[in-house]
Design a protein around this motif. Structure first.
Motif, PDB file in Angstrom:
ATOM      1  N   LEU A 238       8.253  11.037  -0.223  1.00  0.00           N
ATOM      2  CA  LEU A 238       9.610  10.703  -0.856  1.00  0.00           C
ATOM      3  C   LEU A 238      10.813  11.327  -0.515  1.00  0.00           C
ATOM      4  O   LEU A 238      11.810  10.971  -0.071  1.00  0.00           O
ATOM      5  CB  LEU A 238       9.645  10.791  -2.468  1.00  0.00           C
ATOM      6  CG  LEU A 238      10.577  10.362  -3.485  1.00  0.00           C
ATOM      7  CD1 LEU A 238      10.599   8.767  -3.330  1.00  0.00           C
ATOM      8  CD2 LEU A 238      10.117  10.542  -4.897  1.00  0.00           C
TER       9      LEU A 238
ATOM     10  N   ASN B 158      -1.645   7.114  -4.938  1.00  0.00           N
ATOM     11  CA  ASN B 158      -0.587   6.383  -5.357  1.00  0.00           C
ATOM     12  C   ASN B 158       0.486   7.399  -5.754  1.00  0.00           C
ATOM     13  O   ASN B 158       1.048   6.806  -6.804  1.00  0.00           O
ATOM     14  CB  ASN B 158      -0.980   5.240  -6.426  1.00  0.00           C
ATOM     15  CG  ASN B 158      -1.728   4.102  -5.509  1.00  0.00           C
ATOM     16  OD1 ASN B 158      -3.061   3.819  -5.980  1.00  0.00           O
ATOM     17  ND2 ASN B 158      -1.301   3.350  -4.572  1.00  0.00           N
TER      18      ASN B 158
ATOM     19  N   GLN C 143       0.604  -1.343   0.204  1.00  0.00           N
ATOM     20  CA  GLN C 143       0.018  -0.020  -0.012  1.00  0.00           C
ATOM     21  C   GLN C 143       0.829   1.238  -0.094  1.00  0.00           C
ATOM     22  O   GLN C 143       0.549   2.366  -0.178  1.00  0.00           O
ATOM     23  CB  GLN C 143      -1.044   0.124   1.176  1.00  0.00           C
ATOM     24  CG  GLN C 143      -1.873  -1.254   1.175  1.00  0.00           C
ATOM     25  CD  GLN C 143      -2.665  -1.267   0.280  1.00  0.00           C
ATOM     26  OE1 GLN C 143      -3.542  -0.397  -0.167  1.00  0.00           O
ATOM     27  NE2 GLN C 143      -2.684  -2.249  -0.592  1.00  0.00           N
ATOM     28  N   GLU C 144       2.209   1.039   0.195  1.00  0.00           N
ATOM     29  CA  GLU C 144       3.022   2.540   0.345  1.00  0.00           C
ATOM     30  C   GLU C 144       3.449   2.853  -1.091  1.00  0.00           C
ATOM     31  O   GLU C 144       4.013   3.670  -1.063  1.00  0.00           O
ATOM     32  CB  GLU C 144       4.088   2.034   1.419  1.00  0.00           C
ATOM     33  CG  GLU C 144       3.742   1.447   2.717  1.00  0.00           C
ATOM     34  CD  GLU C 144       3.112   2.704   3.263  1.00  0.00           C
ATOM     35  OE1 GLU C 144       3.251   3.806   3.201  1.00  0.00           O
ATOM     36  OE2 GLU C 144       2.139   2.476   4.291  1.00  0.00           O
ATOM     37  N   LEU C 145       3.360   1.974  -1.940  1.00  0.00           N
ATOM     38  CA  LEU C 145       3.989   2.209  -3.282  1.00  0.00           C
ATOM     39  C   LEU C 145       3.342   3.353  -4.099  1.00  0.00           C
ATOM     40  O   LEU C 145       2.056   3.851  -4.088  1.00  0.00           O
ATOM     41  CB  LEU C 145       3.709   1.039  -4.270  1.00  0.00           C
ATOM     42  CG  LEU C 145       4.401  -0.202  -3.782  1.00  0.00           C
ATOM     43  CD1 LEU C 145       4.147  -1.405  -4.429  1.00  0.00           C
ATOM     44  CD2 LEU C 145       5.985   0.093  -3.480  1.00  0.00           C
ATOM     45  N   ALA C 146       4.156   4.198  -4.691  1.00  0.00           N
ATOM     46  CA  ALA C 146       3.594   5.042  -5.893  1.00  0.00           C
ATOM     47  C   ALA C 146       3.622   4.200  -7.099  1.00  0.00           C
ATOM     48  O   ALA C 146       4.942   3.904  -7.303  1.00  0.00           O
ATOM     49  CB  ALA C 146       4.362   6.447  -5.803  1.00  0.00           C
TER      50      ALA C 146
ATOM     51  N   PRO D 108       8.916   4.577  -1.824  1.00  0.00           N
ATOM     52  CA  PRO D 108       9.077   5.876  -0.991  1.00  0.00           C
ATOM     53  C   PRO D 108      10.384   5.547  -0.148  1.00  0.00           C
ATOM     54  O   PRO D 108      11.115   6.359   0.115  1.00  0.00           O
ATOM     55  CB  PRO D 108       7.952   6.413  -0.370  1.00  0.00           C
ATOM     56  CG  PRO D 108       7.036   5.583  -1.170  1.00  0.00           C
ATOM     57  CD  PRO D 108       7.485   4.289  -1.640  1.00  0.00           C
TER      58      PRO D 108
END
Lengths: 94, 331
Positions: free
Chosen positions: B111, B85, A10-13, A26
């Protein structure tokens, strides 16, 4: 292993551009570029599908032999889980 | 293929710079922002824009201001972007980040957060920001964010009044395990007013910095670009909903209160003109003998000269200093 459920971290971009996933983690700022098969596995990993369900879908969609698809799909899932792009669980996502 | 090249070729706005407000709690002497009388985007309008950016495959969303933390809805916006996202970057002065905010940011996992520090000496930093005590608050934010393992970069615009303190900034960054970036490029205000240029550090000061071995430690390949990714894979959205190729290239492509992002990004005549500019069109720069040391910014040129094809006086100053020192300024 085939009975385990698999979901996206769930943390992904991420974005899927022309059948290829571009994923940014991240925690380390790393970019990952998945090929179309790995991208499809990533898309199918909704937390409610088991690995065996995803393998079945890959066999059907990419018209490959079952044993090759099974081996490749498991290898992809292990690799994506190792890179923390996918999360494996013995329970389905709520 | 590198992400930047792939997305530039396909005109995917992978990097979106989102200015959430022009309001700021500091009054930096060289700031390029200029407040307008128009109404800024609402929370709902911002969420809609984020959704439109996602549809265009934008991935890295860079929030800034003004000062983004002055918006009471900032964390709602951050969470919305996170759940869409996006990879999130934040530019801030840090003064409004306390323990509560640091805790929340740790959950969001940006980030990177980039905090501007002009000097480690309050009499210099606070004089530039126009607010007493601002350095202490910014340093507190850096400490709180470091404790949460949030990736950090200290940004330091190089002005006449702070350039000599660059080594202290490097020391501060190292003590926080943060990246650092010195920015010698001071630009006019985006309304064309040129007063900020009087504060830019001169060639002599830049030459001294570029010759410091501490800068050499973080040397990267010297950029030779004389065009940039603005309008190719980079876009900017102002607090009023205006879309620009870059936040410091004020060629208005359209407004998101009137048109969808898709229509602006794919159909703007001005954007098509910008994309048609080739290196050989920049007659003076194209033949320059120190081109390989130049980081010519089309935004600076536009703000200084009123066109896209000229040369940038500030870029020339920096390129000459770089050419003399062969070092450059980024970690």
């Amino acid at each position: 292993m085939m009975e385990m459920f698999v979901r996206q971290n769930q943390e992904l971009a991420f974005r899927i551009i022309e059948d290829e996933a571009i994923i940014l983690t991240p925690q380390d700022g790393m970019l990952h570029n998945l090929n179309p098969v790995a991208t499809r596995i990533f898309e199918l990993a909704n937390g409610r599908r088991r690995i065996k369900d995803i393998v079945t879908s890959i066999v059907e969609e990419f018209a490959v032999k079952d044993d090759i698809a099974r081996r490749d799909a498991i290898r992809f899932i292990e690799d994506l889980a190792h890179k923390k792009l996918l999360v494996l669980s013995s329970n389905p996502a709520s | 293929m590198l992400l930047s090249k792939l997305t530039a070729e396909k005109k995917i706005p992978i990097y979106a710079f989102f200015e959430l407000t022009r309001n700021c709690n500091l009054s930096c002497i060289h700031c390029y922002a200029a407040k307008e009388r128009r109404k800024e985007l609402s929370t709902q309008e911002i969420k809609e824009v984020i959704g439109q950016l996602k549809k265009e495959n934008s991935l890295i969303l860079n929030f800034s201001g003004g000062e983004a933390f002055v918006r009471e809805d900032f964390f709602r916006i951050l969470w919305y972007a996170k759940k869409s996202n996006f990879a999130i970057k934040i530019f801030s002065n840090g003064t409004l980040i306390g323990q509560k905010e640091a805790n929340e940011l740790a959950k969001i996992k940006p980030l990177r957060i980039e905090i501007t520090i002009f000097s480690t000496h309050p009499e210099i930093h606070d004089c530039i920001t126009g607010v007493n005590g601002s350095l202490g608050k910014s340093l507190r934010a850096l400490k709180l964010l470091k404790d949460k393992n949030i990736p950090l970069r200290i940004k330091c615009p190089l002005l006449k009044s702070n350039a000599s303190g660059y080594a202290d900034i490097i020391g501060l960054a190292k003590s926080l395990e943060a990246k650092y970036q010195f920015d010698p490029k001071i630009i006019p205000k985006i309304n064309g007013e040129k007063s900020p240029l009087q504060f830019q550090a001169g060639r002599k000061a830049l030459f001294q910095i570029l010759n410091d071995p501490k800068i050499l430690e973080n040397e990267e390949a010297v950029s030779g670009h004389i065009t940039c990714s603005a309008g190719y894979n980079t876009c900017a959205i102002s607090a009023y909903g205006d879309v620009f190729p870059c936040i410091i290239l004020p060629i208005k492509l359209g407004n998101l209160k009137e048109n969808k992002f898709y229509d602006i990004w794919h159909n703007s005549v001005r954007l098509k003109q910008l994309r048609s500019v080739k290196p050989q069109d920049l007659a003076k720069c194209h033949k320059c003998r120190i081109l390989s040391f130049c980081n010519r910014c089309p935004g600076s040129v536009y703000l200084e000269k009123g066109n896209l094809l000229g040369y940038s006086k500030s870029a020339c100053v920096l390129a000459k200093a770089k050419a003399e020192s062969k070092y450059h300024l980024y970690s």
